[in-house]
Design a protein around this motif. Structure first.
Motif, PDB file in Angstrom:
ATOM      1  N   TYR A 263       0.803  -1.216   0.000  1.00  0.00           N
ATOM      2  CA  TYR A 263       0.000   0.000   0.000  1.00  0.00           C
ATOM      3  C   TYR A 263       0.841   1.273   0.000  1.00  0.00           C
ATOM      4  O   TYR A 263       0.331   2.348   0.258  1.00  0.00           O
ATOM      5  CB  TYR A 263      -0.933   0.001   1.212  1.00  0.00           C
ATOM      6  CG  TYR A 263      -2.059  -1.005   1.098  1.00  0.00           C
ATOM      7  CD1 TYR A 263      -2.850  -1.065  -0.046  1.00  0.00           C
ATOM      8  CD2 TYR A 263      -2.332  -1.887   2.130  1.00  0.00           C
ATOM      9  CE1 TYR A 263      -3.882  -1.982  -0.159  1.00  0.00           C
ATOM     10  CE2 TYR A 263      -3.367  -2.810   2.038  1.00  0.00           C
ATOM     11  CZ  TYR A 263      -4.138  -2.851   0.885  1.00  0.00           C
ATOM     12  OH  TYR A 263      -5.162  -3.759   0.777  1.00  0.00           O
ATOM     13  N   THR A 264       2.133   1.163  -0.263  1.00  0.00           N
ATOM     14  CA  THR A 264       3.020   2.322  -0.279  1.00  0.00           C
ATOM     15  C   THR A 264       3.655   2.486  -1.645  1.00  0.00           C
ATOM     16  O   THR A 264       4.159   1.526  -2.229  1.00  0.00           O
ATOM     17  CB  THR A 264       4.131   2.163   0.791  1.00  0.00           C
ATOM     18  OG1 THR A 264       3.536   2.038   2.081  1.00  0.00           O
ATOM     19  CG2 THR A 264       5.061   3.372   0.787  1.00  0.00           C
TER      20      THR A 264
ATOM     21  N   GLN B 128      -9.605   2.503  -1.444  1.00  0.00           N
ATOM     22  CA  GLN B 128     -10.218   1.816  -0.305  1.00  0.00           C
ATOM     23  C   GLN B 128     -10.551   2.798   0.821  1.00  0.00           C
ATOM     24  O   GLN B 128     -11.640   2.764   1.396  1.00  0.00           O
ATOM     25  CB  GLN B 128      -9.275   0.723   0.204  1.00  0.00           C
ATOM     26  CG  GLN B 128      -9.097  -0.440  -0.752  1.00  0.00           C
ATOM     27  CD  GLN B 128      -8.172  -1.510  -0.211  1.00  0.00           C
ATOM     28  OE1 GLN B 128      -7.779  -1.479   0.952  1.00  0.00           O
ATOM     29  NE2 GLN B 128      -7.814  -2.464  -1.051  1.00  0.00           N
ATOM     30  N   ARG B 129      -9.614   3.679   1.124  1.00  0.00           N
ATOM     31  CA  ARG B 129      -9.837   4.621   2.213  1.00  0.00           C
ATOM     32  C   ARG B 129     -10.879   5.676   1.853  1.00  0.00           C
ATOM     33  O   ARG B 129     -11.650   6.118   2.710  1.00  0.00           O
ATOM     34  CB  ARG B 129      -8.526   5.300   2.607  1.00  0.00           C
ATOM     35  CG  ARG B 129      -7.588   4.414   3.410  1.00  0.00           C
ATOM     36  CD  ARG B 129      -8.233   3.947   4.728  1.00  0.00           C
ATOM     37  NE  ARG B 129      -8.807   5.049   5.476  1.00  0.00           N
ATOM     38  CZ  ARG B 129      -8.102   5.838   6.284  1.00  0.00           C
ATOM     39  NH1 ARG B 129      -6.813   5.629   6.450  1.00  0.00           N
ATOM     40  NH2 ARG B 129      -8.701   6.820   6.948  1.00  0.00           N
TER      41      ARG B 129
ATOM     42  N   GLU C 177     -14.114   6.612   4.070  1.00  0.00           N
ATOM     43  CA  GLU C 177     -14.363   7.958   4.576  1.00  0.00           C
ATOM     44  C   GLU C 177     -15.686   8.530   4.079  1.00  0.00           C
ATOM     45  O   GLU C 177     -16.385   9.235   4.824  1.00  0.00           O
ATOM     46  CB  GLU C 177     -13.202   8.890   4.198  1.00  0.00           C
ATOM     47  CG  GLU C 177     -11.882   8.557   4.879  1.00  0.00           C
ATOM     48  CD  GLU C 177     -11.963   8.620   6.392  1.00  0.00           C
ATOM     49  OE1 GLU C 177     -12.802   9.378   6.919  1.00  0.00           O
ATOM     50  OE2 GLU C 177     -11.196   7.899   7.047  1.00  0.00           O
ATOM     51  N   VAL C 178     -16.056   8.230   2.839  1.00  0.00           N
ATOM     52  CA  VAL C 178     -17.344   8.704   2.322  1.00  0.00           C
ATOM     53  C   VAL C 178     -18.489   8.049   3.107  1.00  0.00           C
ATOM     54  O   VAL C 178     -19.474   8.712   3.474  1.00  0.00           O
ATOM     55  CB  VAL C 178     -17.467   8.411   0.812  1.00  0.00           C
ATOM     56  CG1 VAL C 178     -18.893   8.634   0.323  1.00  0.00           C
ATOM     57  CG2 VAL C 178     -16.514   9.307   0.027  1.00  0.00           C
ATOM     58  N   GLU C 179     -18.359   6.762   3.372  1.00  0.00           N
ATOM     59  CA  GLU C 179     -19.392   6.061   4.135  1.00  0.00           C
ATOM     60  C   GLU C 179     -19.492   6.602   5.560  1.00  0.00           C
ATOM     61  O   GLU C 179     -20.600   6.805   6.090  1.00  0.00           O
ATOM     62  CB  GLU C 179     -19.098   4.564   4.152  1.00  0.00           C
ATOM     63  CG  GLU C 179     -19.283   3.888   2.802  1.00  0.00           C
ATOM     64  CD  GLU C 179     -18.887   2.428   2.816  1.00  0.00           C
ATOM     65  OE1 GLU C 179     -18.423   1.950   3.879  1.00  0.00           O
ATOM     66  OE2 GLU C 179     -19.022   1.753   1.776  1.00  0.00           O
TER      67      GLU C 179
ATOM     68  N   ALA D  93     -16.920   5.923  -3.637  1.00  0.00           N
ATOM     69  CA  ALA D  93     -15.579   6.447  -3.874  1.00  0.00           C
ATOM     70  C   ALA D  93     -15.324   6.723  -5.354  1.00  0.00           C
ATOM     71  O   ALA D  93     -14.712   7.732  -5.707  1.00  0.00           O
ATOM     72  CB  ALA D  93     -14.542   5.464  -3.331  1.00  0.00           C
ATOM     73  N   ASP D  94     -15.766   5.816  -6.231  1.00  0.00           N
ATOM     74  CA  ASP D  94     -15.531   5.997  -7.660  1.00  0.00           C
ATOM     75  C   ASP D  94     -16.166   7.290  -8.165  1.00  0.00           C
ATOM     76  O   ASP D  94     -15.571   8.015  -8.972  1.00  0.00           O
ATOM     77  CB  ASP D  94     -16.084   4.804  -8.450  1.00  0.00           C
ATOM     78  CG  ASP D  94     -15.270   3.544  -8.241  1.00  0.00           C
ATOM     79  OD1 ASP D  94     -14.109   3.667  -7.815  1.00  0.00           O
ATOM     80  OD2 ASP D  94     -15.795   2.454  -8.502  1.00  0.00           O
ATOM     81  N   TYR D  95     -17.361   7.586  -7.678  1.00  0.00           N
ATOM     82  CA  TYR D  95     -18.045   8.799  -8.127  1.00  0.00           C
ATOM     83  C   TYR D  95     -17.321  10.048  -7.620  1.00  0.00           C
ATOM     84  O   TYR D  95     -17.107  11.001  -8.381  1.00  0.00           O
ATOM     85  CB  TYR D  95     -19.492   8.791  -7.625  1.00  0.00           C
ATOM     86  CG  TYR D  95     -20.263  10.039  -8.002  1.00  0.00           C
ATOM     87  CD1 TYR D  95     -20.773  10.213  -9.282  1.00  0.00           C
ATOM     88  CD2 TYR D  95     -20.467  11.056  -7.067  1.00  0.00           C
ATOM     89  CE1 TYR D  95     -21.467  11.362  -9.630  1.00  0.00           C
ATOM     90  CE2 TYR D  95     -21.159  12.215  -7.407  1.00  0.00           C
ATOM     91  CZ  TYR D  95     -21.660  12.356  -8.681  1.00  0.00           C
ATOM     92  OH  TYR D  95     -22.341  13.502  -9.025  1.00  0.00           O
ATOM     93  N   VAL D  96     -16.953  10.037  -6.346  1.00  0.00           N
ATOM     94  CA  VAL D  96     -16.288  11.211  -5.763  1.00  0.00           C
ATOM     95  C   VAL D  96     -14.950  11.459  -6.452  1.00  0.00           C
ATOM     96  O   VAL D  96     -14.627  12.590  -6.844  1.00  0.00           O
ATOM     97  CB  VAL D  96     -16.089  11.025  -4.249  1.00  0.00           C
ATOM     98  CG1 VAL D  96     -15.288  12.189  -3.658  1.00  0.00           C
ATOM     99  CG2 VAL D  96     -17.438  10.913  -3.545  1.00  0.00           C
TER     100      VAL D  96
END
Length: 308
Positions: free
Chosen positions: A142-143, A157-158, A162-164, A278-281
């Motif tokens: 993840y880095t 993923q994050r 965060e949106v949820e 997330a995809d939309y944002v």
């Protein structure tokens, strides 16, 4: 919150300064030592948590410094991370045999040095160390290996999380996307600084202006993204502008290729999460970014997403 103290032991003043500045940006206190004897003295008297240790030091070399640190009851808990040009397998094996926690070869990537320092301190504080396969560990997967920031996979993923949470607990969240463009060499004959070096410097700037709980990463290529929880559109715009202005005002150099660069920025903010995925944002932030690229001056487009 306790700030860890790091001794940077290197006889090159420029290298020691670069490492100390990088540590400061990552909330570490630092002190430089330019010889083996000075490094030992600093560790014995200065409440040091970790030492970045070169092998080639005047007087006592780095291997001997490490040996003495581990033999003393006062300094045996100092975490040792070698940072040196001695990169043969026997050199690395010798460093670990003396008790080093990690071994980094020069020339180093500064953001990745900071990642390795963070990991070494987490291990010292009791984080699980059973899985020693660093190349396949979550920390590495993840880095981003160039900048030390989070990867695009981790960002997505994050952002979903965060949106949820923002929708569930009724607070705003913003997604900011940066693209490095308009790279301008100041000397046409020399050309620009290498893209990798430029991206590493931009990453340091983004991290500098981000809070501890913000999620910042390199999404892909020259694209960077930041997830800003509890942040409405106006505050996200101010955050992005600070980073844009610093990049605009900086002359990047390595050290003989003076270069200037600019950023384009797209921002999407959800008030209370707005029930968007997330995809939309991220897509809306990207759409703003593409529109920003066609604008003169401060290339930034910010949009507030309506409730879904």
């Amino acid at each position: 919150m306790h700030r860890y103290r790091v001794c940077v032991a290197d006889d090159c003043v420029e290298t020691a300064t670069v490492l100390c500045e990088g540590l400061a940006l990552h909330n570490y206190d630092s002190i430089a030592a330019y010889s083996g004897e000075e490094a030992l003295q600093v560790c014995q008297e200065g409440d040091v948590d970790l030492i970045l240790l070169d092998v080639y030091l005047p007087g006592i070399d780095g291997y001997e410094v490490c040996k003495r640190l581990k033999q003393s009851t006062k300094t045996r808990n100092v975490v040792v991370v070698f940072v040196t040009v001695k990169g043969a397998q026997e050199d690395i094996s010798r460093g670990f045999a003396l008790g080093a926690a990690d071994y980094i070869t020069k020339p180093f990537n500064l953001p990745m040095v900071m990642v390795r320092v963070d990991a070494a301190m987490r291990r010292r504080e009791g984080a699980p160390t059973i899985d020693t396969d660093l190349e396949n560990s979550p920390e590495t997967i993840y880095t981003d290996p160039l900048t030390g920031l989070r990867s695009g996979q981790y960002l997505l993923q994050r952002l979903q999380e965060e949106v949820e949470k923002a929708h569930r607990y009724d607070f705003p969240v913003s997604c900011v996307v940066f693209d490095v463009d308009d790279v301008r060499p100041l000397d046409a004959d020399l050309g620009p600084v290498s893209l990798d070096d430029l991206l590493a410097e931009v990453a340091m700037t983004v991290r500098k202006y981000s809070r501890a709980f913000d999620v910042v990463g390199r999404y892909d290529g020259t694209l960077f993204a930041a997830i800003l929880p509890h942040t409405p559109l106006a505050d996200a715009t101010k955050y992005a502008q600070k980073i844009m202005y610093e990049i605009d005002a900086t002359t990047f150099s390595d050290p003989n290729f003076p270069t200037e660069a600019s950023l384009s920025v797209g921002i999407a903010a959800c008030q209370n999460g707005s029930a968007h995925g997330a995809d939309y944002v991220l897509g809306e932030a990207m759409r703003g970014l593409f529109q920003a690229k066609s604008l003169p001056g401060d290339r930034l487009v910010a949009r507030s997403l309506s409730a879904g």
